[in-house]
Design an enzyme around this catalytic site. Structure first.
Site, PDB file in Angstrom:
ATOM      1  N   GLY A  38       2.232  20.449 -15.003  1.00  0.00           N
ATOM      2  CA  GLY A  38       0.979  20.687 -15.729  1.00  0.00           C
ATOM      3  C   GLY A  38       1.013  21.792 -16.776  1.00  0.00           C
TER       4      GLY A  38
ATOM      5  CG  ASP B 185      -9.542  23.537  -8.126  1.00  0.00           C
ATOM      6  OD1 ASP B 185     -10.693  23.795  -8.462  1.00  0.00           O
ATOM      7  OD2 ASP B 185      -9.260  22.533  -7.438  1.00  0.00           O
TER       8      ASP B 185
ATOM      9  CB  THR C  80      -1.314  26.036  -6.195  1.00  0.00           C
ATOM     10  OG1 THR C  80      -1.890  24.850  -5.657  1.00  0.00           O
ATOM     11  CG2 THR C  80       0.051  25.728  -6.775  1.00  0.00           C
TER      12      THR C  80
ATOM     13  CG  ASP D  87      -1.600  14.639 -13.297  1.00  0.00           C
ATOM     14  OD1 ASP D  87      -1.849  15.834 -13.020  1.00  0.00           O
ATOM     15  OD2 ASP D  87      -1.448  13.756 -12.428  1.00  0.00           O
TER      16      ASP D  87
ATOM     17  NE  ARG E  72       1.946  15.293 -15.898  1.00  0.00           N
ATOM     18  CZ  ARG E  72       1.512  16.015 -14.862  1.00  0.00           C
ATOM     19  NH1 ARG E  72       0.830  17.116 -15.085  1.00  0.00           N
ATOM     20  NH2 ARG E  72       1.773  15.657 -13.632  1.00  0.00           N
TER      21      ARG E  72
HETATM   22  P1  IMP Z   1      -5.434  25.087  -6.484  1.00  0.00           P
HETATM   23  O1  IMP Z   1      -4.323  25.294  -5.499  1.00  0.00           O
HETATM   24  O2  IMP Z   1      -6.654  24.496  -5.825  1.00  0.00           O
HETATM   25  O3  IMP Z   1      -5.755  26.321  -7.283  1.00  0.00           O
HETATM   26  O4  IMP Z   1      -4.983  23.920  -7.421  1.00  0.00           O
HETATM   27  C1  IMP Z   1      -4.265  24.104  -8.536  1.00  0.00           C
HETATM   28  C2  IMP Z   1      -3.626  22.792  -8.952  1.00  0.00           C
HETATM   29  O5  IMP Z   1      -4.500  21.677  -8.734  1.00  0.00           O
HETATM   30  C3  IMP Z   1      -3.358  22.800 -10.431  1.00  0.00           C
HETATM   31  O6  IMP Z   1      -2.087  23.340 -10.705  1.00  0.00           O
HETATM   32  C4  IMP Z   1      -3.487  21.341 -10.790  1.00  0.00           C
HETATM   33  O7  IMP Z   1      -2.257  20.699 -10.601  1.00  0.00           O
HETATM   34  C5  IMP Z   1      -4.485  20.788  -9.814  1.00  0.00           C
HETATM   35  N1  IMP Z   1      -5.844  20.697 -10.403  1.00  0.00           N
HETATM   36  C6  IMP Z   1      -6.935  21.403 -10.033  1.00  0.00           C
HETATM   37  N2  IMP Z   1      -8.010  21.064 -10.748  1.00  0.00           N
HETATM   38  C7  IMP Z   1      -7.586  20.115 -11.615  1.00  0.00           C
HETATM   39  C8  IMP Z   1      -8.252  19.345 -12.640  1.00  0.00           C
HETATM   40  O8  IMP Z   1      -9.458  19.479 -12.923  1.00  0.00           O
HETATM   41  N3  IMP Z   1      -7.480  18.469 -13.297  1.00  0.00           N
HETATM   42  C9  IMP Z   1      -6.155  18.282 -13.038  1.00  0.00           C
HETATM   43  N4  IMP Z   1      -5.501  18.974 -12.103  1.00  0.00           N
HETATM   44  C10 IMP Z   1      -6.210  19.874 -11.388  1.00  0.00           C
HETATM   45 MG    MG Z   2      -0.375  22.625 -11.777  1.00  0.00          MG
END
Ligand code: IMP
Ligand code: MG
Length: 185
Positions: A46, A106, A110, A162, A168
């Site tokens: 991403g 988000d 991660t 994506d 992408r």
């Molecule tokens: P987290 O661990 O919830 O912070 O998620 C982060 C990962 O979720 C990002 O690196 C993205 O790969 C994916 N992600 C979260 N929100 C979106 C979105 O709105 N569109 C696409 N990918 C997302």
């Molecule tokens: Mg990502």
């Protein structure tokens, strides 16, 4: 795969706005990392678009490296936190000024797992630059040093992000109309 126009609800951040903000981030990073040993890390896939545009706006010498992770998620659009390295960095980061370049934060799971995994390798410094921040969805506290845009809790795609691995390449960030993307069965 269908043309994205079938399920694009709105263009959230257009190309010009993205590029203008990335230019500002590049200037800020260039100021902050003068005389440092800047090493940009990108999490595949991403963050790739953002990395390649951002590095062209960074005026101090730097190097780049890539890593890939897979997260044991709740579903394709949610992450639970546990990450596994599927592709490790090529170079050692010990003693280097590491800046992690991410597409979107988000829940924060991660990035906080990745930061923990990198910290044990003893970089001189470890900071985070994210293009997008869905702050209201945060479940764990993560330090964000550079942020492109704070966005609302909507699923976005394009500019590296994506939809089931497609789209992408779009030069803007769009909001997906999930009902149109995946019509109810
Ligand atoms: P987290 O661990 O919830 O912070 O998620 C982060 C990962 O979720 C990002 O690196 C993205 O790969 C994916 N992600 C979260 N929100 C979106 C979105 O709105 N569109 C696409 N990918 C997302
Ligand atoms: Mg990502």
């Amino acid at each position: 795969m269908r043309d994205y126009r079938h399920f694009l609800k709105t263009v959230l951040i257009d190309e010009q706005t993205l590029q203008a903000r990335i230019r500002e981030l590049g200037e800020e990073i260039s100021r902050d990392y003068q005389g440092k040993d800047l090493h940009l890390l990108c999490i595949l896939r991403g963050g790739v678009m953002f990395l390649t545009d951002l590095m062209r706006q960074i005026q101090v010498p730097h190097s780049i490296d890539f890593m890939a992770i897979s997260s044991y998620g709740v579903g394709a659009r949610q992450s639970s936190g546990q990450v596994r390295l599927t592709l490790d960095l090529r170079d050692d980061i010990q003693g280097r000024d590491v800046l992690l370049v991410e597409d979107i934060i988000d829940s924060g799971h991660t990035i906080s797992n990745v930061l923990a995994l990198l910290a044990v390798r003893k970089p001189a410094s470890l900071k985070v630059c994210t293009l997008l921040d869905k702050a209201e969805r945060r479940e764990v506290d993560v330090p964000i040093d550079y942020c492109g845009f704070r966005i609302a809790d909507e699923f976005v795609f394009g500019y590296g992000l994506d939809l089931d691995e497609y789209y992408r390449n779009l030069p803007f960030v769009g909001v997906v109309d999930l009902e149109q993307f995946q019509p109810p069965e």
